[in-house]
Every structure is written in structure tokens, then in C-alpha cells.
Design a protein around this motif. Sequence first.
Motif, PDB file in Angstrom:
ATOM      1  N   LYS A  77       0.838  -1.193   0.001  1.00  0.00           N
ATOM      2  CA  LYS A  77       0.033  -0.001   0.034  1.00  0.00           C
ATOM      3  C   LYS A  77       0.616   1.255   0.078  1.00  0.00           C
ATOM      4  O   LYS A  77       1.979   1.336   0.385  1.00  0.00           O
ATOM      5  N   ILE A  78       0.245   2.338  -0.330  1.00  0.00           N
ATOM      6  CA  ILE A  78       1.040   3.687  -0.382  1.00  0.00           C
ATOM      7  C   ILE A  78       0.456   4.497   0.730  1.00  0.00           C
ATOM      8  O   ILE A  78      -0.756   4.589   0.702  1.00  0.00           O
ATOM      9  N   LEU A  79       1.369   4.594   1.649  1.00  0.00           N
ATOM     10  CA  LEU A  79       0.883   5.467   2.783  1.00  0.00           C
ATOM     11  C   LEU A  79       0.540   7.045   2.233  1.00  0.00           C
ATOM     12  O   LEU A  79       1.332   7.419   1.507  1.00  0.00           O
ATOM     13  N   GLU A  80      -0.295   7.677   2.986  1.00  0.00           N
ATOM     14  CA  GLU A  80      -0.468   9.053   2.706  1.00  0.00           C
ATOM     15  C   GLU A  80       0.748   9.819   3.354  1.00  0.00           C
ATOM     16  O   GLU A  80       1.108   9.418   4.402  1.00  0.00           O
ATOM     17  N   TYR A  81       1.032  10.921   2.618  1.00  0.00           N
ATOM     18  CA  TYR A  81       2.109  11.654   3.041  1.00  0.00           C
ATOM     19  C   TYR A  81       1.852  12.551   4.224  1.00  0.00           C
ATOM     20  O   TYR A  81       0.708  13.110   4.500  1.00  0.00           O
ATOM     21  N   THR A  82       2.613  12.548   5.231  1.00  0.00           N
ATOM     22  CA  THR A  82       2.329  13.391   6.217  1.00  0.00           C
ATOM     23  C   THR A  82       3.492  14.075   6.669  1.00  0.00           C
ATOM     24  O   THR A  82       4.613  13.698   6.752  1.00  0.00           O
ATOM     25  N   SER A 126      16.182  15.498   0.584  1.00  0.00           N
ATOM     26  CA  SER A 126      15.198  14.832   0.691  1.00  0.00           C
ATOM     27  C   SER A 126      15.329  13.144   0.594  1.00  0.00           C
ATOM     28  O   SER A 126      16.138  12.860   0.001  1.00  0.00           O
ATOM     29  N   GLN A 127      14.543  12.474   1.260  1.00  0.00           N
ATOM     30  CA  GLN A 127      14.442  10.908   1.344  1.00  0.00           C
ATOM     31  C   GLN A 127      13.246  10.426   1.019  1.00  0.00           C
ATOM     32  O   GLN A 127      12.124  10.919   1.644  1.00  0.00           O
ATOM     33  N   ILE A 128      13.256   9.407   0.378  1.00  0.00           N
ATOM     34  CA  ILE A 128      12.105   8.813   0.125  1.00  0.00           C
ATOM     35  C   ILE A 128      12.439   7.229   0.681  1.00  0.00           C
ATOM     36  O   ILE A 128      13.514   6.579   0.394  1.00  0.00           O
ATOM     37  N   ILE A 129      11.532   6.515   1.160  1.00  0.00           N
ATOM     38  CA  ILE A 129      11.674   5.113   1.532  1.00  0.00           C
ATOM     39  C   ILE A 129      10.675   4.190   1.002  1.00  0.00           C
ATOM     40  O   ILE A 129       9.398   4.601   1.038  1.00  0.00           O
ATOM     41  N   VAL A 130      10.925   3.353   0.189  1.00  0.00           N
ATOM     42  CA  VAL A 130       9.966   2.374  -0.587  1.00  0.00           C
ATOM     43  C   VAL A 130      10.187   1.125  -0.278  1.00  0.00           C
ATOM     44  O   VAL A 130      11.577   0.578   0.054  1.00  0.00           O
ATOM     45  N   GLY A 174       9.451  -1.510  -6.495  1.00  0.00           N
ATOM     46  CA  GLY A 174       9.768  -0.419  -5.559  1.00  0.00           C
ATOM     47  C   GLY A 174      10.708   0.308  -5.881  1.00  0.00           C
ATOM     48  O   GLY A 174      10.362   1.722  -5.933  1.00  0.00           O
ATOM     49  N   MET A 175      11.814   0.119  -6.885  1.00  0.00           N
ATOM     50  CA  MET A 175      12.814   0.922  -7.407  1.00  0.00           C
ATOM     51  C   MET A 175      11.923   1.880  -8.501  1.00  0.00           C
ATOM     52  O   MET A 175      12.246   2.980  -8.434  1.00  0.00           O
ATOM     53  N   LEU A 176      11.159   1.311  -9.002  1.00  0.00           N
ATOM     54  CA  LEU A 176      10.461   2.294 -10.031  1.00  0.00           C
ATOM     55  C   LEU A 176       9.654   3.329  -9.573  1.00  0.00           C
ATOM     56  O   LEU A 176       9.566   4.325  -9.973  1.00  0.00           O
ATOM     57  N   LYS A 177       8.873   2.810  -8.545  1.00  0.00           N
ATOM     58  CA  LYS A 177       8.084   3.805  -7.709  1.00  0.00           C
ATOM     59  C   LYS A 177       8.960   5.014  -7.108  1.00  0.00           C
ATOM     60  O   LYS A 177       8.724   5.909  -7.448  1.00  0.00           O
ATOM     61  N   SER A 204      12.009   5.861  -8.345  1.00  0.00           N
ATOM     62  CA  SER A 204      12.389   6.763  -9.523  1.00  0.00           C
ATOM     63  C   SER A 204      11.402   7.648  -9.790  1.00  0.00           C
ATOM     64  O   SER A 204      11.676   8.913 -10.154  1.00  0.00           O
ATOM     65  N   ASP A 205      10.051   7.250  -9.954  1.00  0.00           N
ATOM     66  CA  ASP A 205       8.932   8.038 -10.452  1.00  0.00           C
ATOM     67  C   ASP A 205       8.568   9.213  -9.450  1.00  0.00           C
ATOM     68  O   ASP A 205       8.555  10.226  -9.818  1.00  0.00           O
ATOM     69  N   VAL A 206       8.752   8.959  -8.213  1.00  0.00           N
ATOM     70  CA  VAL A 206       8.509   9.948  -7.168  1.00  0.00           C
ATOM     71  C   VAL A 206       9.749  10.980  -7.203  1.00  0.00           C
ATOM     72  O   VAL A 206       9.477  11.970  -7.412  1.00  0.00           O
ATOM     73  N   LEU A 207      10.967  10.486  -7.377  1.00  0.00           N
ATOM     74  CA  LEU A 207      12.241  11.497  -7.500  1.00  0.00           C
ATOM     75  C   LEU A 207      11.951  12.115  -8.927  1.00  0.00           C
ATOM     76  O   LEU A 207      12.198  13.656  -8.737  1.00  0.00           O
ATOM     77  N   ALA A 208      11.760  11.779  -9.882  1.00  0.00           N
ATOM     78  CA  ALA A 208      11.755  12.194 -11.209  1.00  0.00           C
ATOM     79  C   ALA A 208      10.465  13.243 -10.992  1.00  0.00           C
ATOM     80  O   ALA A 208      10.732  14.556 -11.733  1.00  0.00           O
ATOM     81  N   ASN A 209       9.340  13.107 -10.401  1.00  0.00           N
ATOM     82  CA  ASN A 209       8.332  14.118 -10.377  1.00  0.00           C
ATOM     83  C   ASN A 209       8.782  15.081  -9.444  1.00  0.00           C
ATOM     84  O   ASN A 209       8.286  16.369  -9.654  1.00  0.00           O
ATOM     85  N   ALA A 210       9.581  15.152  -8.387  1.00  0.00           N
ATOM     86  CA  ALA A 210      10.061  15.979  -7.590  1.00  0.00           C
ATOM     87  C   ALA A 210      11.096  16.802  -8.402  1.00  0.00           C
ATOM     88  O   ALA A 210      10.825  18.123  -8.308  1.00  0.00           O
ATOM     89  N   ALA A 211      11.988  16.365  -9.159  1.00  0.00           N
ATOM     90  CA  ALA A 211      12.600  17.220  -9.946  1.00  0.00           C
ATOM     91  C   ALA A 211      11.977  17.973 -10.924  1.00  0.00           C
ATOM     92  O   ALA A 211      12.519  19.196 -10.969  1.00  0.00           O
TER      93      ALA A 211
END
Length: 124
Positions: free
Chosen positions: A12-17, A39-43, A69-72, A74-81
Motif C-alpha cells: 500500500k502507499i501511505l498518505e504523506y504526512t 530529501s529522502q524517500i523510503i520505498v 519498489g525501485m521504479l516507484k 524513481s517515479d517519485v524522484l523524477a516528479n520531484a525534480a
Amino acid sequence: MKYLKDHILYDKILEYTHSSSVTMSSSDVGDVSNVIPTSQIIVACYAIGTSVHSWQEVAQGKASYAFKGMLKASDVLANAANKFLEKPELIEEAWEELIKRRGPKFVSPIPDGRIPMVLRKDKY
């Protein structure tokens, strides 16, 4: 908790807090986060309960769920960039937040001139 008992992987994807608290730990980021906004993301890429830096973690690294998980991530990091490219003012805000938390300059806790044991000639 029942969900975790019935599943090996948390899918599941947790809601951002947002949190302004600081958690102490050790990572490859090290002092970098005190010098530049970071920033850091944990997947989830491994089964629940897998010890980090273990052969069990390595063995799971080529599994389909690890790649997902790694693709998710990379998707989050690309969107942040992309957001930083679209709104450069976010970069300035990140710098302001870092300076507010850290102060105007990072002071390393390692004394000047200290040579790591691995580089010292008199270590043996």
C-alpha cells in the motif's frame, strides 16, 4: 496490524504526512544533508522484517517486487525534480528551511586536521 500478519510485502502507499521532527540515523547521505537541502524517500523493496545490509536483502534485490519498489522511487524522484524545474522558487524555500534549521553554516563535529584511521600511516 492484521494487514501485516496476512502479507509478506506491504503493498500500500501511505498518505504523506509532513513532520518537522528530526530522526537520528546513519545513512550514505551523511553530512550532505547538513550542507545542501536533501530529501529522502523510503520505498518497500524487501519483505517485512528483512535485515538491512544482509544476504537476505541482497537475495531479494532482483525480485519483481524489488524492481517495482525501485521504479516507484524513481517515479517519485523524477516528479520531484520536475516540480523544482517548474517552480525554481521551491529551491530557494528549501535553502531557507535548511538555514533556519541548521544555522548559517554547517560545523562538522570532526576536528580540523583529524585523519581517518584508515589513512593514518601509524595505525599499526
